[in-house]
Design a protein around this motif. Sequence first.
Motif, PDB file in Angstrom:
ATOM      1  N   GLN A  72     -14.261   9.860   1.315  1.00 38.89           N
ATOM      2  CA  GLN A  72     -13.389  11.001   1.028  1.00 38.89           C
ATOM      3  C   GLN A  72     -13.564  11.411  -0.433  1.00 38.89           C
ATOM      4  O   GLN A  72     -14.064  10.636  -1.250  1.00 38.89           O
ATOM      5  N   TYR A  73     -13.099  12.619  -0.754  1.00 38.32           N
ATOM      6  CA  TYR A  73     -13.486  13.193  -2.045  1.00 38.32           C
ATOM      7  C   TYR A  73     -13.021  12.409  -3.276  1.00 38.32           C
ATOM      8  O   TYR A  73     -13.738  12.361  -4.268  1.00 38.32           O
ATOM      9  N   GLY A  74     -11.843  11.787  -3.215  1.00 39.28           N
ATOM     10  CA  GLY A  74     -11.422  10.983  -4.378  1.00 39.28           C
ATOM     11  C   GLY A  74     -12.447   9.902  -4.669  1.00 39.28           C
ATOM     12  O   GLY A  74     -12.948   9.756  -5.789  1.00 39.28           O
ATOM     13  N   GLY A  75     -12.805   9.159  -3.624  1.00 35.11           N
ATOM     14  CA  GLY A  75     -13.783   8.070  -3.779  1.00 35.11           C
ATOM     15  C   GLY A  75     -15.171   8.584  -4.101  1.00 35.11           C
ATOM     16  O   GLY A  75     -15.896   7.981  -4.893  1.00 35.11           O
ATOM     17  N   LEU A  76     -15.547   9.703  -3.508  1.00 39.49           N
ATOM     18  CA  LEU A  76     -16.896  10.250  -3.762  1.00 39.49           C
ATOM     19  C   LEU A  76     -17.078  10.559  -5.246  1.00 39.49           C
ATOM     20  O   LEU A  76     -18.130  10.289  -5.827  1.00 39.49           O
ATOM     21  N   VAL A  77     -16.027  11.122  -5.847  1.00 41.86           N
ATOM     22  CA  VAL A  77     -16.125  11.448  -7.273  1.00 41.86           C
ATOM     23  C   VAL A  77     -15.984  10.169  -8.103  1.00 41.86           C
ATOM     24  O   VAL A  77     -16.751   9.939  -9.050  1.00 41.86           O
ATOM     25  N   ALA A  78     -15.033   9.321  -7.720  1.00 40.40           N
ATOM     26  CA  ALA A  78     -14.755   8.119  -8.524  1.00 40.40           C
ATOM     27  C   ALA A  78     -15.933   7.154  -8.554  1.00 40.40           C
ATOM     28  O   ALA A  78     -16.072   6.369  -9.496  1.00 40.40           O
ATOM     29  N   VAL A  93       0.892  -1.163   0.000  1.00 41.87           N
ATOM     30  CA  VAL A  93       0.000   0.000   0.000  1.00 41.87           C
ATOM     31  C   VAL A  93       0.925   1.207   0.000  1.00 41.87           C
ATOM     32  O   VAL A  93       1.764   1.343   0.896  1.00 41.87           O
ATOM     33  N   VAL A  94       0.805   2.046  -1.039  1.00 38.34           N
ATOM     34  CA  VAL A  94       1.720   3.188  -1.104  1.00 38.34           C
ATOM     35  C   VAL A  94       0.941   4.475  -0.860  1.00 38.34           C
ATOM     36  O   VAL A  94      -0.226   4.579  -1.240  1.00 38.34           O
ATOM     37  N   LYS A  95       1.585   5.421  -0.207  1.00 31.62           N
ATOM     38  CA  LYS A  95       0.879   6.629   0.244  1.00 31.62           C
ATOM     39  C   LYS A  95       1.540   7.895  -0.267  1.00 31.62           C
ATOM     40  O   LYS A  95       2.294   8.542   0.470  1.00 31.62           O
ATOM     41  N   PRO A  96       1.251   8.272  -1.507  1.00 28.59           N
ATOM     42  CA  PRO A  96       1.818   9.528  -2.021  1.00 28.59           C
ATOM     43  C   PRO A  96       1.219  10.721  -1.284  1.00 28.59           C
ATOM     44  O   PRO A  96       0.096  10.653  -0.801  1.00 28.59           O
ATOM     45  N   GLY A  97       1.990  11.825  -1.231  1.00 26.16           N
ATOM     46  CA  GLY A  97       1.507  13.000  -0.495  1.00 26.16           C
ATOM     47  C   GLY A  97       1.238  14.201  -1.388  1.00 26.16           C
ATOM     48  O   GLY A  97       0.709  15.211  -0.932  1.00 26.16           O
ATOM     49  N   VAL A 111      -2.898   2.430  -4.148  1.00 25.79           N
ATOM     50  CA  VAL A 111      -2.410   3.806  -4.000  1.00 25.79           C
ATOM     51  C   VAL A 111      -3.407   4.546  -3.120  1.00 25.79           C
ATOM     52  O   VAL A 111      -4.533   4.821  -3.527  1.00 25.79           O
ATOM     53  N   ASP A 112      -2.978   4.793  -1.893  1.00 21.11           N
ATOM     54  CA  ASP A 112      -3.872   5.336  -0.867  1.00 21.11           C
ATOM     55  C   ASP A 112      -3.701   6.856  -0.788  1.00 21.11           C
ATOM     56  O   ASP A 112      -2.662   7.354  -0.352  1.00 21.11           O
ATOM     57  N   GLY A 113      -4.733   7.583  -1.213  1.00 24.51           N
ATOM     58  CA  GLY A 113      -4.649   9.053  -1.243  1.00 24.51           C
ATOM     59  C   GLY A 113      -5.190   9.712   0.014  1.00 24.51           C
ATOM     60  O   GLY A 113      -5.357  10.937   0.057  1.00 24.51           O
ATOM     61  N   SER A 114      -5.461   8.904   1.064  1.00 24.24           N
ATOM     62  CA  SER A 114      -6.115   9.488   2.242  1.00 24.24           C
ATOM     63  C   SER A 114      -5.234  10.493   2.980  1.00 24.24           C
ATOM     64  O   SER A 114      -5.731  11.315   3.746  1.00 24.24           O
ATOM     65  N   GLY A 115      -3.919  10.425   2.749  1.00 28.72           N
ATOM     66  CA  GLY A 115      -3.021  11.384   3.409  1.00 28.72           C
ATOM     67  C   GLY A 115      -3.057  12.754   2.754  1.00 28.72           C
ATOM     68  O   GLY A 115      -2.576  13.739   3.322  1.00 28.72           O
ATOM     69  N   LYS A 128      -7.329   4.329  -3.854  1.00 30.35           N
ATOM     70  CA  LYS A 128      -8.166   4.222  -2.651  1.00 30.35           C
ATOM     71  C   LYS A 128      -8.134   5.540  -1.890  1.00 30.35           C
ATOM     72  O   LYS A 128      -7.124   6.226  -1.889  1.00 30.35           O
ATOM     73  N   THR A 129      -9.275   5.887  -1.259  1.00 27.67           N
ATOM     74  CA  THR A 129      -9.228   7.008  -0.300  1.00 27.67           C
ATOM     75  C   THR A 129      -9.882   6.571   1.012  1.00 27.67           C
ATOM     76  O   THR A 129      -9.211   6.024   1.876  1.00 27.67           O
TER      77      THR A 129
END
Length: 481
Positions: A151-157, A54-58, A100-104, A80-81
């Motif tokens: 979260q917004y990424g998932g809400l839109v996706a 699981v990778v967490k780009p910032g 790819v976890d965008g929650s951060g 993922k968010t």
Amino acid sequence: MRLTREQIVSAYVEILGSERVITDEQTLKDNSADRYYKVENIFGIYALPLPAAVVKPGTPQEVARVLKFANENGINVVPKTGGSATEGGLETVVEDSIVVDGSGMNQILNIDIANMLATVQCGVCLEDLENELREIGYTTGHSPQSKPLAQYGGLVATRSIGQFSTLYGGIEDMLVGVETVFPNGEICRIKNVPRRAAGPDIRHLVIGNEGALNFITEVTVKIFRYYPENNKFYGYLLNDMKTGLEILREVITQGYRPSVARLYDKEDGLYHFRHFSDGRCVLIFVAEGPKPIADATGAAIEEIVSTFGSADRVEDKLIEDWFDNLNWDVSKIEEERVEIRETLINGFTTEISGNWSVIHDIYTNALARIRNEISAEFSLLGGHSSHSYLNGTNMYFVYYYKIDVDPTEERSTYHDPIQNIIVEETLKLGGSMCHHHGVGKHRTHFLAEEYGSSLYMLETLKAAFDPNGIMNRGTIFPLKK
Ligand SMILES: Cc1cc2nc3c(=O)[nH]c(=O)nc-3n(C[C@H](O)[C@H](O)[C@H](O)COP(=O)(O)OP(=O)(O)OC[C@H]3O[C@@H](n4cnc5c(N)ncnc54)[C@H](O)[C@@H]3O)c2cc1C
């Protein structure tokens, strides 16, 4: 040549640093599936290949580097968010995927009152933005039941939609601009303007793509003034769904826009409103907005319902109490886990949409077939309409059934066949799949079903705007920079 798991992990450690490349076994297990496999997860069964990491780009630039490397090396990427997906959109079915976890990326970047816009990073939780806006007298107008989780990424996706959709619409009506990263690492922005007419609206390549086309990093949505003091609540008990659907149609087609317009059948009504539904269908409206609009909407609802005779009004307070407890947070998810473990009763939902003329038949046909063909013991099999449009409404089927087999086999034993029946009956009468929470693992199949030959239009979109193509080139002016 395919990279090994170890090579994938060390490449991402080089790109992001070791603390943002997670490889511990439990995290990988938890990230191999979503709530489509919730029973299996509760019982510790992980049937899918575990992701390599699981990778967490910032930052968007880091997302770009992560995707570019994956693209060049054939690594499957699962964005993922909030992780609240329910339809398999987070399943790592391909060996050595990366999540790819965008929650951060969770900063509210701008609240622009002059232009009624809020800009957030993909990892901002809807509830956080909503709370911040309410404090200053504004709202997102978005209220999926998962507001505290999503979260917004998932809400839109996922093309999400909330309980106030009849007034505010789904996320597709709220999204103004977006920043998204494509697999080749290109970062694209669609700017924030009130309307555009330059060809097809490519925001729709982002909305609802469920992580299959690009990674959303930033979202700009409309905001609205918030007038909770004007809210008016209406609840009615009815003898049948048909009458309720006719009332919904009348309210909407006369031009009224209550924020909430929902109709529960007897079974679902008993589940949500046991304390007052009395075994009847429950029809709910909330009128909101500036006082004259809320009052006029409320008065029209009362008048329209009165023309149908058999509806009995319940106390407004009962509906207000329901309204004040709409959402599921992390504690509710935990409660559900305990409940499923103890009772072995699993609950699931499937949502479809249909025009006014067919929705009742879809509803009755699907429920009759489920009753006849599925051997499960149901503690609830019913449905409700929760989002209404000018041309029709949706139907949200709800089913709670006893897991009377090995829990690891439960999903294929009941959930899939039930969902298949609903889909078949819907498509037969010309309706559509309309999971407010995305179609997830069914994506490819439903895209073909829904758009059929018009998918060709999508494929030719690029060619249509190719200056060397054959279709209406017009006079092409070079852009002055
Ligand atoms: C109790 C409960 C109630 C719910 N009620 C509703 C409801 O009322 N309305 C509704 O619409 N949904 C509902 N959902 C479903 C879910 O909450 C929504 O689909 C939500 O929009 C998902 O957001 P998320 O951040 O949790 O996304 P995730 O679960 O992390 O991901 C969902 C999908 O979006 C993709 N994705 C995530 N982030 C990105 C990104 N940055 N870029 C590209 N793709 C991405 C993922 O690959 C996946 O396919 C509910 C879920 C639960 C558990």
